[in-house]
Motif scaffolding. Structure first.
Motif, mmCIF file in Angstrom:
data_model
loop_
_atom_site.group_PDB
_atom_site.id
_atom_site.type_symbol
_atom_site.label_atom_id
_atom_site.label_comp_id
_atom_site.label_asym_id
_atom_site.label_seq_id
_atom_site.Cartn_x
_atom_site.Cartn_y
_atom_site.Cartn_z
ATOM 1 N N ILE A 41 3.652 35.089 55.035
ATOM 2 C CA ILE A 41 3.464 36.095 53.997
ATOM 3 C C ILE A 41 2.480 35.525 52.980
ATOM 4 O O ILE A 41 2.741 34.480 52.385
ATOM 5 N N GLY A 42 1.341 36.197 52.779
ATOM 6 C CA GLY A 42 0.298 35.595 51.955
ATOM 7 C C GLY A 42 -0.185 36.446 50.809
ATOM 8 O O GLY A 42 0.606 37.029 50.060
ATOM 9 N N LYS A 43 -1.490 36.531 50.689
ATOM 10 C CA LYS A 43 -2.151 37.211 49.579
ATOM 11 C C LYS A 43 -2.047 38.730 49.792
ATOM 12 O O LYS A 43 -2.689 39.285 50.671
ATOM 13 N N LEU A 44 -1.222 39.387 48.955
ATOM 14 C CA LEU A 44 -0.970 40.819 49.112
ATOM 15 C C LEU A 44 -0.963 41.499 47.746
ATOM 16 O O LEU A 44 -0.746 40.847 46.715
ATOM 17 N N ASP A 45 -1.198 42.797 47.728
ATOM 18 C CA ASP A 45 -1.216 43.524 46.461
ATOM 19 C C ASP A 45 0.174 43.632 45.854
ATOM 20 O O ASP A 45 0.364 43.420 44.659
ATOM 21 N N ASP A 46 1.180 43.990 46.658
ATOM 22 C CA ASP A 46 2.542 44.133 46.146
ATOM 23 C C ASP A 46 3.522 44.022 47.307
ATOM 24 O O ASP A 46 3.916 45.018 47.908
ATOM 25 N N TRP A 47 3.931 42.791 47.615
ATOM 26 C CA TRP A 47 4.833 42.556 48.739
ATOM 27 C C TRP A 47 6.178 43.240 48.538
ATOM 28 O O TRP A 47 6.858 43.576 49.513
ATOM 29 N N SER A 48 6.568 43.501 47.279
ATOM 30 C CA SER A 48 7.862 44.133 47.028
ATOM 31 C C SER A 48 7.957 45.499 47.700
ATOM 32 O O SER A 48 9.057 45.940 48.064
ATOM 33 N N LYS A 49 6.824 46.160 47.896
ATOM 34 C CA LYS A 49 6.820 47.466 48.541
ATOM 35 C C LYS A 49 6.837 47.353 50.071
ATOM 36 O O LYS A 49 7.074 48.346 50.756
ATOM 37 N N GLN A 50 6.560 46.158 50.587
ATOM 38 C CA GLN A 50 6.502 45.948 52.030
ATOM 39 C C GLN A 50 7.657 45.091 52.540
ATOM 40 O O GLN A 50 7.927 45.048 53.733
ATOM 41 N N ARG A 51 8.323 44.415 51.634
ATOM 42 C CA ARG A 51 9.305 43.393 51.985
ATOM 43 C C ARG A 51 10.413 43.900 52.906
ATOM 44 O O ARG A 51 10.879 43.175 53.790
#
Length: 237
Positions: A111-121
């Motif tokens: 899991i790396g550089k992302l805009d908003d992992w909370s929405k994908q987690r």
């Protein structure tokens, strides 16, 4: 034409120019440099860690991140560990993340550089082990830097079989559910080696800018494989 695998090119450039920059990562207004020697060391340590998980050979390991230095290093570490990388587009929604990871039976995900992992987690199944990149640390996962700090490097110059699967690249899903496109080690090796015979003016001091998504075939071949095979320095946007 001599055909070498991506890992053979890594080993070659690490010996030829260990202190020259391979990867340049911008962060907080500064450039962080990874020489061929440093990148090789981190790749070997992560490969050793992945091997220590005792996964079945050719297990699928996902990469969910925008382009960055650790995307390249984790992709090569997965190959060095004898496994298959499964890059997913960094803006893919949670439901498609889950679909792809369940479909390919992924065991681990970077899991790396992302805009908003909370929405994908929520797309990461509980049984998939998460590893987060430095600079973009996510809670609840082991961090890349912590892992390599406690892991001795894998010392063998592992060379995968050309018939082994190198990666599974999922389509965007615009025409239905994403489909996993299988690419072998030989497919990458042959295409990159052939390209160098056509672009004879390239030197081992070339500079590449990584803009096209490496999670797609165009970015992966042009930037990751192109830079690796000609010994270029790759910078990230």
């Amino acid at each position: 034409m001599t055909i070498q695998t991506p890992l053979e090119k890594l080993y070659y450039w690490k010996e030829q120019k260990p202190d020259q920059t391979f990867l340049r990562q911008p962060f907080n207004g500064e450039w962080i440099h990874y020489s061929w020697k440093k990148a090789d060391d981190e790749i070997r340590r992560m490969a050793a860690y992945l091997r220590s998980l005792n996964l079945p050979p050719q297990s699928k390991i996902a990469i969910i991140s925008k382009n960055c230095a650790h995307w390249i290093m984790s992709d090569l570490a997965i190959m060095m560990a004898g496994h298959i990388s499964v890059p997913l587009y960094p803006t893919i929604p949670a439901d498609l993340i889950r679909y792809c990871l369940e479909h390919c039976e992924a065991k681990v995900a970077f899991i790396g550089k992302l805009d908003d992992w909370s929405k994908q987690r929520s797309g990461l199944p509980d049984y998939v082990k998460g590893i987060s990149y430095p600079f973009w640390t996510e809670e609840g996962y082991e961090n890349w830097d912590d892992i390599i700090a406690k892991t001795e490097p894998y010392t063998e110059n592992y060379i995968p079989n050309g018939k082994d699967v190198a990666t599974i690249i999922y389509t965007s899903g615009t025409t239905g559910l994403p489909k996993g496109v299988v690419q072998t080690v030989h497919a990458f090796s042959y295409a990159a080696s052939w390209a160098l015979t056509e672009m004879k003016d390239l030197s081992n001091n070339e500079r590449c800018l990584s803009d096209l998504r490496v999670a797609r075939m165009g970015g992966g071949m042009l930037v990751e494989m192109g830079g690796l095979y000609c010994g270029a320095t790759i910078s990230f946007a």
